[in-house]
Design a protein around this motif. Structure first.
Motif, short mmCIF file in Angstrom:
data_model
loop_
_atom_site.label_atom_id
_atom_site.label_comp_id
_atom_site.label_asym_id
_atom_site.label_seq_id
_atom_site.Cartn_x
_atom_site.Cartn_y
_atom_site.Cartn_z
N VAL A 1 0.85 -1.18 0.00
CA VAL A 1 0.00 0.00 0.00
C VAL A 1 0.89 1.24 0.00
CG1 VAL A 1 -1.80 1.28 1.23
CG2 VAL A 1 -1.79 -1.21 1.29
N PRO A 2 1.04 1.94 -1.13
CA PRO A 2 1.84 3.16 -1.13
C PRO A 2 1.21 4.23 -0.22
CG PRO A 2 1.49 2.37 -3.37
CD PRO A 2 0.57 1.58 -2.48
N MET A 3 2.03 4.91 0.54
CA MET A 3 1.54 5.98 1.40
C MET A 3 0.89 7.06 0.54
SD MET A 3 1.43 7.22 4.58
CE MET A 3 2.75 6.49 5.56
N PRO A 4 -0.37 7.43 0.83
CA PRO A 4 -1.01 8.49 0.05
C PRO A 4 -0.27 9.82 0.27
CG PRO A 4 -2.60 7.32 1.41
CD PRO A 4 -1.25 6.90 1.88
N PRO A 5 -0.27 10.69 -0.73
CA PRO A 5 0.36 12.00 -0.54
C PRO A 5 -0.44 12.86 0.43
CG PRO A 5 -0.77 11.92 -2.65
CD PRO A 5 -0.83 10.54 -2.08
N ASP A 6 0.24 13.75 1.12
CA ASP A 6 -0.39 14.79 1.95
C ASP A 6 -1.02 14.28 3.23
OD1 ASP A 6 0.29 16.68 0.00
OD2 ASP A 6 -1.57 16.32 -1.09
N THR A 7 -0.72 13.06 3.65
CA THR A 7 -1.29 12.60 4.92
C THR A 7 -0.20 12.37 5.96
OG1 THR A 7 -2.71 10.97 6.00
CG2 THR A 7 -1.24 10.14 4.32
N GLN A 8 -0.53 12.71 7.18
CA GLN A 8 0.32 12.39 8.33
C GLN A 8 -0.45 11.51 9.31
OE1 GLN A 8 3.53 13.42 8.39
NE2 GLN A 8 3.12 14.28 6.37
N ALA A 9 -1.58 10.96 8.86
CA ALA A 9 -2.44 10.20 9.77
C ALA A 9 -3.04 8.99 9.06
CB ALA A 9 -3.54 11.09 10.34
N LEU A 10 -2.18 8.15 8.49
CA LEU A 10 -2.66 6.95 7.80
C LEU A 10 -3.16 5.94 8.83
CD1 LEU A 10 -3.06 5.42 5.13
CD2 LEU A 10 -0.75 4.49 5.42
N ASP A 11 -4.30 5.33 8.53
CA ASP A 11 -4.98 4.44 9.46
C ASP A 11 -5.51 3.23 8.70
OD1 ASP A 11 -6.16 3.47 11.79
OD2 ASP A 11 -7.60 5.11 12.00
N PHE A 12 -5.85 2.19 9.44
CA PHE A 12 -6.51 0.99 8.93
C PHE A 12 -7.91 0.92 9.50
CE2 PHE A 12 -3.90 0.01 12.64
CZ PHE A 12 -4.88 -0.40 13.54
N GLU A 13 -8.75 0.03 8.94
CA GLU A 13 -10.08 -0.21 9.50
C GLU A 13 -10.42 -1.69 9.32
OE1 GLU A 13 -13.18 2.68 9.25
OE2 GLU A 13 -11.94 4.07 8.09
N LEU A 14 -10.57 -2.38 10.44
CA LEU A 14 -10.83 -3.82 10.45
C LEU A 14 -12.32 -4.08 10.24
CD1 LEU A 14 -10.24 -6.81 11.06
CD2 LEU A 14 -10.21 -6.21 13.49
N GLU A 15 -12.65 -4.80 9.15
CA GLU A 15 -14.04 -5.04 8.78
C GLU A 15 -14.20 -6.44 8.19
OE1 GLU A 15 -15.66 -1.92 6.36
OE2 GLU A 15 -14.27 -0.40 7.13
N VAL A 16 -15.44 -6.83 7.99
CA VAL A 16 -15.78 -8.04 7.23
C VAL A 16 -16.72 -7.62 6.11
CG1 VAL A 16 -17.01 -10.25 7.28
CG2 VAL A 16 -15.42 -9.67 9.12
N ALA A 17 -16.53 -8.21 4.93
CA ALA A 17 -17.37 -7.89 3.77
C ALA A 17 -18.15 -9.11 3.33
CB ALA A 17 -16.51 -7.38 2.62
#
Length: 319
Positions: A119-135
């Motif tokens: 997952v390349p780091m998106p530009p302009d963010t200092q707060a990258l996060d994940f979200e644990l889910e089920v689909a």
């Protein structure tokens, strides 16, 4: 059945997962062909799997297990909503409208990635996060389903990670719309799709009691049970299909479970601890009965082009 898509000798193939091996299926089948088979048909197919090859899971190059035309991401875990609302909006009060119906946003299906994909780091963010889910995966094109009718149209489940740039998301949502560039860069689905019959041992009423965990660099960050959903998958699909078409192969994600995102912890603690994700971090999510997905955050690839700010109408028309 656990149904995977993977690359082999330059082709994307379909296979079943058993005993730590991916076993090939006939090339004339696609994912929905298999997911919509009857249970006896799937059992017969699985018994014949692996005639062309069998590959150890550690050697498999997975691709997303389905290519949906649309993805809807719900918010059905109350405790997560309470924590992340405090982080994004500065208050722990949940809007009364949340309790009325299972709200959702549309996601970008073209940015779907697989287990083990970077997952390349998106530009302009200092707060990258994940979200644990089920689909959940929808098996056929449907409209105006009752809750009882919805059950027969859910044909599989997978682990889902809704990657989020929280600082970008927070600013975007000041416009009173859902997030856009804060979320559209990546979502992970996988590692495979598990059919509903395999989850029956976990069923409690209309929920599945599946333990969900997320770790960063092998350190567990949070855990919850899928049974804590405020709405069932059948209720989610019924609501999504009310006066609207839901397509075959569409993905419906639960939204983040309690403890399944850093932003929720930031909101509860008032500080960004644990810290935002950094380049080199590996996020691993595991769900009972569904397997686990891992992705590494890598250096930014995007040039990050920006459009100019809005021009005042006082400046007059352009041209």
């Amino acid at each position: 059945m656990k149904l995977a898509r993977y690359e082999h000798n330059g082709a994307v193939l379909l296979g079943t997962v058993r005993h730590d091996m991916v076993r090939s299926l006939p090339r004339n089948l696609d994912v929905l062909d298999v997911l919509t088979m009857s249970l006896p048909e799937r059992n017969l197919l699985e018994a014949q799997a692996g005639r062309h090859h069998r590959i150890p899971l550690d050697d498999v190059r997975f691709v997303p297990p389905i290519e949906p035309r649309a993805m809807r991401d719900f918010v059905v875990f109350e405790e997560h909503v309470r924590g992340v609302t405090q982080s994004v909006a500065g208050t722990a009060e949940i809007a009364e409208a949340w309790y009325d119906a299972p709200a959702f946003i549309f996601m970008n299906p073209h940015s779907l990635i697989s287990h083990r994909q970077d997952v390349p780091m998106p530009p302009d963010t200092q707060a990258l996060d994940f979200e644990l889910e089920v689909a959940a995966v929808v098996g056929s094109k449907v409209r105006d389903l009752t809750v009882d009718q919805a059950a027969e149209h859910i044909v599989g489940y997978a682990v889902f990670n809704d990657w989020s740039a929280r600082d970008i998301q927070r600013r975007e949502m000041q416009v009173s719309l859902g997030p856009a560039k804060g979320k559209d860069f990546a979502s992970t689905l996988g590692p495979w799709i598990t059919t509903p019959d395999e989850l029956e041992p976990y069923r409690v009423g209309d929920r599945y009691n599946l333990t969900m965990t997320v770790s960063v660099n092998d350190t567990e960050i949070g855990r919850d049970s899928l049974a804590n959903m405020a709405w069932s998958f059948e209720e989610m699909l019924s609501h999504a299909s009310r006066d609207a078409w839901v397509g075959a192969g569409d993905v419906l994600a639960t939204g983040t479970c309690a403890g399944g995102a850093l932003a929720e912890m930031w909101g509860r603690r008032g500080v960004m601890e644990p810290p935002p994700l950094q380049v080199g971090d590996v996020v691993t999510m595991a769900v009972d009965g569904l397997g686990s997905i891992s992705n590494r955050v890598t250096q930014t690839r995007s040039p990050g082009h920006r459009v100019p700010p809005a021009r005042s109408p006082a400046a007059g028309p352009v041209g």
